[in-house]
Design a protein around this motif. Sequence first.
Motif, PDB file in Angstrom:
ATOM      1  N   GLY A 131       0.841  -1.297   0.219  1.00  0.00           N
ATOM      2  CA  GLY A 131       0.031  -0.265   0.058  1.00  0.00           C
ATOM      3  C   GLY A 131       1.083   1.164  -0.622  1.00  0.00           C
ATOM      4  O   GLY A 131       0.254   2.789  -0.574  1.00  0.00           O
ATOM      5  N   ASP A 132       1.859   0.818   0.497  1.00  0.00           N
ATOM      6  CA  ASP A 132       3.127   2.210   0.864  1.00  0.00           C
ATOM      7  C   ASP A 132       3.354   2.483  -0.407  1.00  0.00           C
ATOM      8  O   ASP A 132       3.394   4.142  -0.725  1.00  0.00           O
ATOM      9  N   VAL A 133       4.260   2.638  -1.409  1.00  0.00           N
ATOM     10  CA  VAL A 133       4.802   1.928  -2.436  1.00  0.00           C
ATOM     11  C   VAL A 133       4.046   2.121  -3.980  1.00  0.00           C
ATOM     12  O   VAL A 133       4.748   2.387  -4.764  1.00  0.00           O
ATOM     13  N   CYS A 134       2.942   1.796  -4.105  1.00  0.00           N
ATOM     14  CA  CYS A 134       2.187   1.704  -4.579  1.00  0.00           C
ATOM     15  C   CYS A 134       1.671   3.221  -5.436  1.00  0.00           C
ATOM     16  O   CYS A 134       1.324   3.624  -5.328  1.00  0.00           O
TER      17      CYS A 134
ATOM     18  N   ASP B  31      -1.315   4.669  -6.342  1.00  0.00           N
ATOM     19  CA  ASP B  31      -2.338   4.381  -5.003  1.00  0.00           C
ATOM     20  C   ASP B  31      -3.589   4.261  -4.536  1.00  0.00           C
ATOM     21  O   ASP B  31      -4.775   4.331  -4.067  1.00  0.00           O
TER      22      ASP B  31
ATOM     23  N   LEU C   8      -4.204  -1.835   1.068  1.00  0.00           N
ATOM     24  CA  LEU C   8      -4.513  -2.841   2.136  1.00  0.00           C
ATOM     25  C   LEU C   8      -6.124  -2.793   2.333  1.00  0.00           C
ATOM     26  O   LEU C   8      -6.428  -3.316   3.675  1.00  0.00           O
TER      27      LEU C   8
END
Lengths: 261, 241
Positions: B214-217, B220, B224
């Motif tokens: 979720g953080d690197v997508c 966006d 998660l």
Amino acid sequence: MYSENTELFPQASPGGGKSTIAGRKAKRALWTELISGVTGLLLSGFIFGHLILESLSVFGAEAYQTVADFMEKTLPLAQISAVVIPLLFLIHFIYAGRKIPGKLYERKRMLELGHSLKKSKNRWNQKAGEYTTLRRHFETSLWIWQVRTGMLVLALGAFHFVLVIWNIFTDMGINATAGIQAGVSGPRVESGLWLLYLFLGVAIVVHMSIGLYRLAVKWLADTWFDRKIAYVVFSILFWVYLILNFLGVAGLYRVMNGGLL
Amino acid sequence: MARTLTFKIFRYNPYAADSTPFLQEYKVEETQRMNLFAALNYIRDELDPTLMFDFVCRAGICGSCGMLINGRPTLACRTLTGDLPEVIELLPLPYFKMLGDLSVDTGIWFRQMEENVESWIHTQKEFDPAAEEERMNNELANKIYESERCIECGCCIAGCATANVNPDFVGAAGLYRVGRFMMDPRDERNEEQWFELISTDEGVFGCIGMMACGDVCPKDLPLLEIMAFVRRKMSATALTK
């Protein structure tokens, strides 16, 4: 000795309903996940109470003794916990530990990736509100710390269990009666056990806070209790319980000298 | 004022017998609003024609320029050099098959994942080419469209420590894909079949919850959130039936 539950021939596991091998396998994956999460949650609940009661030792031997007697004699809660908690502890270790990679190169990969993601924040100089915002990521490293502290809790906690069960159910061959007594616990902690309890406490608080945060994100990320709120809640919980842990150990250290206050 | 950027780029050709991996340095004069697409093309055009990297659309749609940019898997075309310090380290995405330098083949993994989650419409209906196409209501069509926003750049897989050590783990991209077919009324797979497919250690319960996907997508996507929903849905399916 052929059993249709066999794991030896994974390619021979046709799907198509809950009675099939694939269906049972999927169900087992769900149950292992639920068991590791629920035991973790129950153990956290126990730690909430444990650290609060323990930290009451800052008020001195009398307060400590009152709490101990209340838990052992008025309610037999101490005795029940001494049996149930080690069991939950063991189940949690077996079911949650299955996620730890076994091979060294796998662990090295995870470690390196976590490190790379965590450090990347310092290797970018993006200002807030840019076109694409760089999100800080250190949860992979947090998980590695959860494994490390988990191992520490496994070793130190096992010792703590043996000592406490021995103490609650017997007179240990040296005490006047069975049960926890300030006159025994205090000098015991003062003579060197404080170091073990300090490490155990810090490891538990770290492990618990990260675990609860992860549990919340895994199951509730799309509800109002989203990741941001979970992060704030469990950060506060972490600091509160870290302080409680220090108070508890310091209180026990000085319990025969009137506690900290 | 223009900076001189130092690029440290991973060089390795797995197909050349004498190749060993190393970081090669290139100096590039920064221009206004420069992105890594421009910078890498400058290096290949002017400094080193042997440098291998992939770009197709240069607009964050094709998903072929995913790489580790200063330690983070993301799209090079959407990364401005202005967001980075003067030293920029570029490595290929980990885990995927390496083709050379910054170029990896994400297609092999995605193809395998598609086969594993059977990423096609399962239906018993005979296809009649003469019949009028079945209608779908607009709201649902939009939902499915939304779930197809994934560009399959592979950043979520490269950033996922679980996927990195478990080749069968379908990862966030795989679960997102499954979600698309779960929504589609033309797919006749029932709840039990979905349960068998993703309630496994290769599916949603293999996820440890390290949240890097979720953080690197770069798009966006709510990865998660989708996985939390799938977990609850799978549990509800199993516990109520």
